[in-house]
Design an enzyme around this catalytic site. Structure first.
Site, PDB file in Angstrom:
ATOM      1  N   TYR A   1     -14.904 -11.154  -0.107  1.00  0.00           N
ATOM      2  CA  TYR A   1     -15.547  -9.874  -0.444  1.00  0.00           C
ATOM      3  C   TYR A   1     -16.760 -10.094  -1.362  1.00  0.00           C
ATOM      4  O   TYR A   1     -17.779  -9.422  -1.221  1.00  0.00           O
ATOM      5  CB  TYR A   1     -14.539  -8.928  -1.107  1.00  0.00           C
ATOM      6  CG  TYR A   1     -13.503  -8.410  -0.130  1.00  0.00           C
ATOM      7  CD1 TYR A   1     -13.763  -7.282   0.651  1.00  0.00           C
ATOM      8  CD2 TYR A   1     -12.291  -9.060   0.044  1.00  0.00           C
ATOM      9  CE1 TYR A   1     -12.823  -6.825   1.566  1.00  0.00           C
ATOM     10  CE2 TYR A   1     -11.349  -8.611   0.954  1.00  0.00           C
ATOM     11  CZ  TYR A   1     -11.618  -7.488   1.713  1.00  0.00           C
ATOM     12  OH  TYR A   1     -10.714  -7.036   2.624  1.00  0.00           O
TER      13      TYR A   1
ATOM     14  N   ARG B   1      -6.278  11.606  -6.057  1.00  0.00           N
ATOM     15  CA  ARG B   1      -7.490  10.854  -5.715  1.00  0.00           C
ATOM     16  C   ARG B   1      -8.711  11.764  -5.807  1.00  0.00           C
ATOM     17  O   ARG B   1      -9.755  11.358  -6.316  1.00  0.00           O
ATOM     18  CB  ARG B   1      -7.304  10.288  -4.310  1.00  0.00           C
ATOM     19  CG  ARG B   1      -8.514   9.732  -3.635  1.00  0.00           C
ATOM     20  CD  ARG B   1      -8.826   8.338  -4.132  1.00  0.00           C
ATOM     21  NE  ARG B   1      -9.803   7.733  -3.257  1.00  0.00           N
ATOM     22  CZ  ARG B   1     -11.092   8.049  -3.246  1.00  0.00           C
ATOM     23  NH1 ARG B   1     -11.547   8.965  -4.064  1.00  0.00           N
ATOM     24  NH2 ARG B   1     -11.915   7.451  -2.415  1.00  0.00           N
TER      25      ARG B   1
ATOM     26  N   ASP C   1      -6.677  -2.627  -7.624  1.00  0.00           N
ATOM     27  CA  ASP C   1      -7.246  -3.244  -6.432  1.00  0.00           C
ATOM     28  C   ASP C   1      -7.609  -4.692  -6.710  1.00  0.00           C
ATOM     29  O   ASP C   1      -7.935  -5.046  -7.845  1.00  0.00           O
ATOM     30  CB  ASP C   1      -8.491  -2.483  -5.957  1.00  0.00           C
ATOM     31  CG  ASP C   1      -8.786  -2.802  -4.498  1.00  0.00           C
ATOM     32  OD1 ASP C   1      -8.208  -2.137  -3.622  1.00  0.00           O
ATOM     33  OD2 ASP C   1      -9.559  -3.747  -4.238  1.00  0.00           O
TER      34      ASP C   1
ATOM     35  N   ARG D   1       0.815  -1.224   0.000  1.00  0.00           N
ATOM     36  CA  ARG D   1       0.000   0.000   0.000  1.00  0.00           C
ATOM     37  C   ARG D   1       0.842   1.264   0.000  1.00  0.00           C
ATOM     38  O   ARG D   1       0.462   2.276   0.575  1.00  0.00           O
ATOM     39  CB  ARG D   1      -0.939   0.031   1.225  1.00  0.00           C
ATOM     40  CG  ARG D   1      -2.106  -0.918   1.149  1.00  0.00           C
ATOM     41  CD  ARG D   1      -3.172  -0.388   0.191  1.00  0.00           C
ATOM     42  NE  ARG D   1      -4.283  -1.316   0.101  1.00  0.00           N
ATOM     43  CZ  ARG D   1      -5.377  -1.234   0.842  1.00  0.00           C
ATOM     44  NH1 ARG D   1      -5.504  -0.257   1.706  1.00  0.00           N
ATOM     45  NH2 ARG D   1      -6.326  -2.113   0.696  1.00  0.00           N
TER      46      ARG D   1
ATOM     47  N   ARG E   1      -3.199   6.903   0.937  1.00  0.00           N
ATOM     48  CA  ARG E   1      -3.651   8.137   1.589  1.00  0.00           C
ATOM     49  C   ARG E   1      -2.660   8.786   2.542  1.00  0.00           C
ATOM     50  O   ARG E   1      -2.840   9.935   2.916  1.00  0.00           O
ATOM     51  CB  ARG E   1      -4.956   7.859   2.350  1.00  0.00           C
ATOM     52  CG  ARG E   1      -6.151   7.765   1.434  1.00  0.00           C
ATOM     53  CD  ARG E   1      -7.331   7.150   2.138  1.00  0.00           C
ATOM     54  NE  ARG E   1      -6.990   5.789   2.525  1.00  0.00           N
ATOM     55  CZ  ARG E   1      -7.843   4.940   3.106  1.00  0.00           C
ATOM     56  NH1 ARG E   1      -9.064   5.316   3.369  1.00  0.00           N
ATOM     57  NH2 ARG E   1      -7.471   3.723   3.408  1.00  0.00           N
TER      58      ARG E   1
HETATM   59  O1  CP3 Z   1       0.217   0.579  -3.138  1.00  0.00           O
HETATM   60  C1  CP3 Z   1      -0.216  -0.563  -3.313  1.00  0.00           C
HETATM   61  O2  CP3 Z   1      -0.015  -1.494  -2.520  1.00  0.00           O
HETATM   62  C2  CP3 Z   1      -0.953  -0.868  -4.609  1.00  0.00           C
HETATM   63  C3  CP3 Z   1      -2.368  -0.722  -4.592  1.00  0.00           C
HETATM   64  C4  CP3 Z   1      -3.282  -1.620  -3.785  1.00  0.00           C
HETATM   65  C5  CP3 Z   1      -4.518  -1.142  -3.299  1.00  0.00           C
HETATM   66  N1  CP3 Z   1      -5.206  -2.197  -2.775  1.00  0.00           N
HETATM   67  C6  CP3 Z   1      -4.969   0.249  -3.392  1.00  0.00           C
HETATM   68  C7  CP3 Z   1      -6.048   0.722  -2.493  1.00  0.00           C
HETATM   69  C8  CP3 Z   1      -3.203  -2.975  -3.464  1.00  0.00           C
HETATM   70  C9  CP3 Z   1      -2.062  -3.950  -3.665  1.00  0.00           C
HETATM   71  C10 CP3 Z   1      -4.437  -3.325  -2.833  1.00  0.00           C
HETATM   72  C11 CP3 Z   1      -4.761  -4.690  -2.395  1.00  0.00           C
HETATM   73  C12 CP3 Z   1      -5.991  -4.938  -1.664  1.00  0.00           C
HETATM   74  N2  CP3 Z   1      -7.204  -4.312  -1.811  1.00  0.00           N
HETATM   75  C13 CP3 Z   1      -6.135  -5.966  -0.696  1.00  0.00           C
HETATM   76  C14 CP3 Z   1      -5.087  -6.975  -0.306  1.00  0.00           C
HETATM   77  C15 CP3 Z   1      -4.071  -6.407   0.593  1.00  0.00           C
HETATM   78  C16 CP3 Z   1      -4.600  -5.843   1.891  1.00  0.00           C
HETATM   79  O3  CP3 Z   1      -4.459  -4.663   2.106  1.00  0.00           O
HETATM   80  O4  CP3 Z   1      -5.121  -6.641   2.697  1.00  0.00           O
HETATM   81  C17 CP3 Z   1      -7.457  -5.905  -0.213  1.00  0.00           C
HETATM   82  C18 CP3 Z   1      -8.068  -6.778   0.843  1.00  0.00           C
HETATM   83  C19 CP3 Z   1      -8.124  -4.870  -0.944  1.00  0.00           C
HETATM   84  C20 CP3 Z   1      -9.552  -4.467  -0.848  1.00  0.00           C
HETATM   85  C21 CP3 Z   1      -9.706  -3.063  -0.418  1.00  0.00           C
HETATM   86  N3  CP3 Z   1      -9.398  -1.971  -1.208  1.00  0.00           N
HETATM   87  C22 CP3 Z   1     -10.173  -2.596   0.818  1.00  0.00           C
HETATM   88  C23 CP3 Z   1     -10.591  -3.468   1.977  1.00  0.00           C
HETATM   89  C24 CP3 Z   1     -10.152  -1.206   0.755  1.00  0.00           C
HETATM   90  C25 CP3 Z   1     -10.691  -0.245   1.785  1.00  0.00           C
HETATM   91  C26 CP3 Z   1      -9.773  -0.098   2.932  1.00  0.00           C
HETATM   92  C27 CP3 Z   1      -9.020   1.182   2.824  1.00  0.00           C
HETATM   93  O5  CP3 Z   1      -7.804   1.158   3.093  1.00  0.00           O
HETATM   94  O6  CP3 Z   1      -9.652   2.190   2.508  1.00  0.00           O
HETATM   95  C28 CP3 Z   1      -9.626  -0.828  -0.498  1.00  0.00           C
HETATM   96  C29 CP3 Z   1      -9.394   0.537  -0.984  1.00  0.00           C
HETATM   97  C30 CP3 Z   1      -8.011   0.878  -1.433  1.00  0.00           C
HETATM   98  N4  CP3 Z   1      -7.236   0.077  -2.233  1.00  0.00           N
HETATM   99  C31 CP3 Z   1      -7.316   2.085  -1.150  1.00  0.00           C
HETATM  100  C32 CP3 Z   1      -6.082   1.983  -1.819  1.00  0.00           C
HETATM  101  C33 CP3 Z   1      -5.008   3.033  -1.884  1.00  0.00           C
HETATM  102  C34 CP3 Z   1      -7.852   3.251  -0.358  1.00  0.00           C
HETATM  103  C35 CP3 Z   1      -8.958   3.928  -1.132  1.00  0.00           C
HETATM  104  C36 CP3 Z   1      -8.925   5.431  -1.150  1.00  0.00           C
HETATM  105  O7  CP3 Z   1      -7.944   6.041  -1.591  1.00  0.00           O
HETATM  106  O8  CP3 Z   1      -9.943   5.997  -0.761  1.00  0.00           O
END
Ligand code: CP3
Length: 341
Positions: free
Chosen positions: A150, A37, A74, A24, A28
């Site tokens: 999910y 974003r 994602d 990640r 943010r």
């Molecule tokens: O920088 C990186 O790692 C690359 C991008 C990336 C994102 N999600 C961007 C993201 C990667 C590799 C993921 C993987 C992901 N997404 C996983 C597996 C890894 C983990 O973290 O457990 C899972 C379970 C998801 C599903 C997901 N996406 C959730 C549960 C959420 C909401 C939680 C949160 O942090 O807000 C997301 C949203 C998400 N994916 C964000 C980002 C940067 C935040 C969204 C935003 O900017 O508003």
């Protein structure tokens, strides 16, 4: 040896200091991410806009000089390509509709509409053209079990109850859901390699909630299938596995899943994990809360990880994603410590 330290580690070499990136890392906690974003409007728009997605992929690499760029996308784009509607509700996380259960499994497409994912491949091509020769470009997908949690839950949940109940009540139906996700993930990952990814990480965020038998059935077997099928098409495909929370099932995972490196959370016993490192390169292990804490506690936590794993093939990383409230100065402190600055 190649030009890319991270790829050398995946080939089994020890590199000193170890290459570093963060799960990640685009997100943010970075002001420049929040700006893009906002410009994109929604999270999904950002994922599907190759120019903006490439920009946020590159931001942390430019700022911190990480050894890898991870594709900004994602894991939930697979359910999206399978026909579920995906939205991200501010402050609440992802929503997928309709939920998939035994009663409506037949509404699920048999195969992904891969056209929905072409913007992601374009992001990879754009990033490829803009990163230096020493930086590895990583793609990723979710492991089928985690993606299914999910799809069945319609979003995140504290206990992954919907998928677990589905798997108990209708194991054949649940196996079909897993199969559909396996096939979609193979196409998605092959597309990422063809677009220029150097390696791919498979995130199994929720593998830790399963019994050993279920772990075998829903985590190990489908992930092994993805890897075998990807390598039928991309024989040298380099793959990192991240079965979070797998604990003492990690050994069975590395025996049966043909990964090039194992990514660790921070709860694993380090002596147990070092044993595994004599067979396969290791990544990760720093508690994201140690990074959030900063100060001497962060230094101690970084040192403990290095002491355990830097003597062998190792990629420095967190044990899960960076927390959004983490100060960037803590990331700089971590990097200086790892790189001996
Ligand atoms: O920088 C990186 O790692 C690359 C991008 C990336 C994102 N999600 C961007 C993201 C990667 C590799 C993921 C993987 C992901 N997404 C996983 C597996 C890894 C983990 O973290 O457990 C899972 C379970 C998801 C599903 C997901 N996406 C959730 C549960 C959420 C909401 C939680 C949160 O942090 O807000 C997301 C949203 C998400 N994916 C964000 C980002 C940067 C935040 C969204 C935003 O900017 O508003």
């Amino acid at each position: 040896m190649t030009l890319k330290p991270l790829i050398d580690v995946l080939a089994g070499h020890r590199v000193s200091p170890p290459p570093v990136w963060m799960m990640r890392q685009a997100g943010r906690y970075l002001a420049e991410y929040r700006k893009v974003r906002e410009e994109a409007g929604s999270f999904l728009n950002l994922c599907l806009n190759p120019k903006l997605a490439a920009e946020v992929t590159l931001q942390p690499v430019r700022r911190f000089g990480f050894d890898a760029a991870i594709l900004f996308a994602d894991i939930l784009l697979i359910p999206y390509a399978l026909g579920q509607t995906l939205t991200f509700v501010e402050g609440e996380g992802p929503r997928l509709t309709p939920r998939i259960g035994p009663e409506n499994l037949e509404t699920l497409r048999d195969s992904a509409e891969i056209g929905r994912l072409t913007p992601i491949f374009e992001t990879i091509r754009l990033v490829r053209g803009q990163i230096g020769p020493a930086v590895a470009l990583l793609g990723f997908c979710g492991a089928p079990w985690t993606v299914a949690t999910y799809m069945a839950g319609g979003g995140g949940s504290p206990d992954q109850a919907a998928a677990r109940l589905f798997a108990y009540r209708d194991p054949r139906g649940f196996a079909r859901l897993i199969d559909v996700v396996v096939q979609a993930s193979v196409d998605y990952v092959v597309g990422q390699f063809r677009a220029g990814a150097d390696a791919v990480q498979i995130f199994d965020t929720w593998s830790g909630v399963l019994s050993p038998e279920q772990f075998e059935q829903w985590c190990i077997a489908p992930t092994a299938q993805i890897i075998a099928q990807v390598r039928n098409q991309v024989p040298e495909a380099k793959i990192i596995g991240f079965p979070r929370g797998a604990g003492t099932s990690l050994r069975r995972y590395v025996e049966q899943v043909a990964i090039n490196a194992l990514s660790l959370d921070w709860t694993v016993d380090r002596a147990y994990a070092r044993d595994i490192q004599s067979h396969i390169p290791i990544q990760g292990n720093l508690d994201p809360h140690a990074l959030l804490a900063g100060g001497p506690a962060l230094d101690r936590a970084v040192d403990a990880v290095l002491e355990a794993f830097a003597g062998g093939p190792f990629i420095f990383n967190l044990g899960h994603g960076i927390l959004p409230e983490t100060p960037t100065s803590h990331v700089e402190q971590m990097l200086a410590r790892v790189r001996g600055g």
